[in-house]
Motif scaffolding. Structure first.
Motif, PDB file in Angstrom:
ATOM      1  N   TYR A 156       0.828  -1.204   0.000  1.00  0.00           N
ATOM      2  CA  TYR A 156       0.000   0.000   0.000  1.00  0.00           C
ATOM      3  C   TYR A 156       0.866   1.259   0.000  1.00  0.00           C
ATOM      4  O   TYR A 156       0.555   2.246  -0.683  1.00  0.00           O
ATOM      5  N   LYS A 209      -5.666   2.231  -7.241  1.00  0.00           N
ATOM      6  CA  LYS A 209      -5.158   3.500  -7.761  1.00  0.00           C
ATOM      7  C   LYS A 209      -4.392   3.318  -9.068  1.00  0.00           C
ATOM      8  O   LYS A 209      -3.432   4.042  -9.363  1.00  0.00           O
ATOM      9  N   ASP A 237       0.937   4.047  -2.960  1.00  0.00           N
ATOM     10  CA  ASP A 237       0.694   5.460  -2.642  1.00  0.00           C
ATOM     11  C   ASP A 237       1.833   6.329  -3.159  1.00  0.00           C
ATOM     12  O   ASP A 237       1.607   7.450  -3.663  1.00  0.00           O
ATOM     13  N   GLN A 238       3.067   5.834  -3.056  1.00  0.00           N
ATOM     14  CA  GLN A 238       4.204   6.617  -3.564  1.00  0.00           C
ATOM     15  C   GLN A 238       4.093   6.803  -5.082  1.00  0.00           C
ATOM     16  O   GLN A 238       4.291   7.905  -5.606  1.00  0.00           O
ATOM     17  N   SER A 257       1.422   6.564  -7.015  1.00  0.00           N
ATOM     18  CA  SER A 257       0.246   7.312  -7.460  1.00  0.00           C
ATOM     19  C   SER A 257       0.473   8.818  -7.381  1.00  0.00           C
ATOM     20  O   SER A 257      -0.193   9.585  -8.073  1.00  0.00           O
TER      21      SER A 257
END
Length: 526
Positions: free
Chosen positions: A60, A151, A64-65, A67
């Motif tokens: 996760y 994402k 997140d990095q 995206s």
């Protein structure tokens, strides 16, 4: 027949005494082995959960990095370098890449042209993550991967990664699953998908299913549950280990208990003979504890107490040998010896101190024997010129067979022998006997005397006992008086007499004679 039955009973009891520690050892070994197996199941489950949660945290974080990564054209070199950087910093990830439908056009592995085909998603979690648990790739034959997509990116881990832990146990089953589904994700060894439903909303569950001890945990952070199943062969193995450790101790304990049982049984069986031998050898003696008037401090009597000193100098406690004599049915022999010794002493005292009273204690067995009446009648008449000097002290335990006891008590009273109820208030039926039998004296037990002036819950009992005795017209003697404050309180409450270390410890006949000679001596008949 009864002798044979008795021997068989003793033998059975001896066997049980010897076997009891072994049964305890067996139960203890079972408990410890089960605890070890449960602990190992939970340890494995926690390790699987930790690896699963660590992988989830990393994938996760990696997604997140990426995206938030500013890039121009998707899958350019800068974009793929960023993917490689993420994987390099996340030890649990095998790869991470961009997703277009069911295909991955590029990843930390490189540019994949038309894209790697991951196939359709198996399910979507409540948080929106798309899960595939059986992805096969052409360049990694025989390998199966799990992917988590969100994402627009998918993180790839090896399917066995959460359950790839080191353990020496054979036949262990490990698995991860998504709560709310009936499908296992990562599996190693024998695990049943049917167990998933057992967890329900619980965070932790431990149960046995056939030959497996199963531990189940739910992640507090992610939609993940884990299973660890340890074979019961581990339990059997641990039980064997503990048995080897504990059996020697059990055998020793059993042997000690057996020897103790046999010794006590032999001792019990030998009590009658031992007591008769001691009587023949004149090993028993009596001592006298003075009873004084609380009003003027004069000695008015004494309670007779029996003592036993063996020829080797050993002193046997009265509570031990009297109880043994009662159990053996020979306590009346001790009472007879007390009467003989008291007769010798009162022949000296009564002509010189005519107001003196002497009391002796009767056991429950004495109260159930008609011979007791003749025994005390002879003692009371041993000094013909004096009467009313002898008092028999009885406890309520002596009335366990009330019909026999009452006949003896009434016969003693008819012969002019005083009656005192001893240790009053320590049982449950004293009041009933006080109401139906005519006693002369009530002795207040030392346990109540010692509570005078304290905050003990029983401190008020002595006041009620005194009121009861006064209402029934009974004289009162307080036992165990040790302080002047206790004596003063009893004096103010109207208690006539007392005994205890404040006035004198139990003493020999010679010492009591000296005490009486120092005088003055009162009378117990007032």
């Amino acid at each position: 027949m009864s002798s044979t039955l008795s021997r068989l009973t003793v033998l059975a009891a001896a066997v049980l005494a010897a076997a009891a520690p072994l049964f305890v050892t067996l139960d203890l070994a079972r408990d410890l082995a089960l605890e070890d197996t449960q602990t190992e199941s939970l340890r494995l489950a926690r390790e699987v959960l930790n690896r699963s949660d660590t992988a989830a945290s990393q994938l996760y974080a990696g997604i997140d990095q990426l995206s938030a990564f500013p890039h121009g054209t998707a899958c350019d070199s800068a974009h793929m370098d960023a993917m490689r950087t993420v994987v390099a910093s996340m030890g649990q990830l095998r790869a991470i890449g961009l997703m277009r439908g069911n295909h991955m056009p590029c990843s930390s592995w490189g540019d994949h042209g038309e894209g790697l085909d991951f196939g359709p998603a198996e399910f979507t979690t409540p948080t929106g993550s798309v899960i595939r648990t059986a992805v096969s790739l052409s360049f990694a034959p025989g390998e199966v991967f799990t992917t988590v997509e969100r994402k627009g990116y998918a993180a790839v881990i090896h399917k066995s990664q959460p359950v790839d832990i080191v353990t020496d146990l054979r036949g262990v089953g490990l698995a991860t699953f998504t709560p709310g589904t009936s499908e296992l994700r990562s599996v190693r060894g024998p695990v049943q998908a049917a167990w998933i439903d057992r967890l329900g909303d619980q965070r932790e569950l431990l149960f046995r299913d056939g030959e497996q001890l199963v531990a189940m945990l739910r992640s507090p952070r992610y939609q993940t549950g884990v299973i660890a199943a340890v074979p019961m062969s581990h339990y059997q193995q641990q039980m064997g280990v503990y048995m080897l450790r504990l059996i020697p101790a059990g055998l020793v304990a059993g042997a000690i208990l057996l020897l103790a049982f046999l010794y006590l049984n032999r001792l019990q069986q030998s009590w009658p003979a031992t007591l008769r031998t001691a009587l023949r050898r004149n090993e028993f003696s009596v001592v006298y504890q003075p009873v004084v008037s609380l009003q003027d401090g004069r000695v008015i009597g004494a309670e007779t107490l029996i003592r036993w000193q063996r020829r080797n100098g050993e002193h046997i406690r009265p509570d031990v040998f009297i109880a043994a004599a009662e159990d053996a049915g020979v306590v009346h022999l001790l009472t007879q010896r007390v009467c003989d010794l008291v007769e010798r002493d009162v022949r000296q005292w009564l002509p010189r101190f005519p107001g003196l009273c002497i009391s002796i204690n009767l056991s429950a067995n004495d109260l159930h024997r008609p011979e007791t009446v003749d025994m005390l009648r002879r003692l009371a008449g041993s000094v013909p010129e004096r009467s009313g000097w002898l008092t028999a002290e009885v406890t309520e335990r002596g009335f366990m067979r009330p019909e026999e006891a009452i006949r003896v008590v009434e016969a003693l009273r008819a012969d002019g022998i005083g009656l005192a109820i001893d240790d009053f208030g320590t049982g449950y039926s004293s009041l009933a006997y006080l109401q139906h039998l005519r006693f002369d004296c009530l002795k207040i037990d030392r346990s109540f005397v010692h509570t005078l002036g304290t905050a003990a819950p029983t401190s008020q009992v002595v006041f009620h006992i005194i009121e009861l005795a006064r209402s029934l017209g009974l004289k009162m003697v307080a036992e165990g008086v040790e302080t002047e404050a206790q004596a003063q309180t009893l004096r103010e409450l109207g208690v006539e007499a007392a005994q205890g270390w404040l006035f004198g410890k139990p003493m020999s006949a010679q010492d009591l004679t000296a005490l009486l000679e120092r005088g003055p001596v009162g009378t117990c008949r007032d």
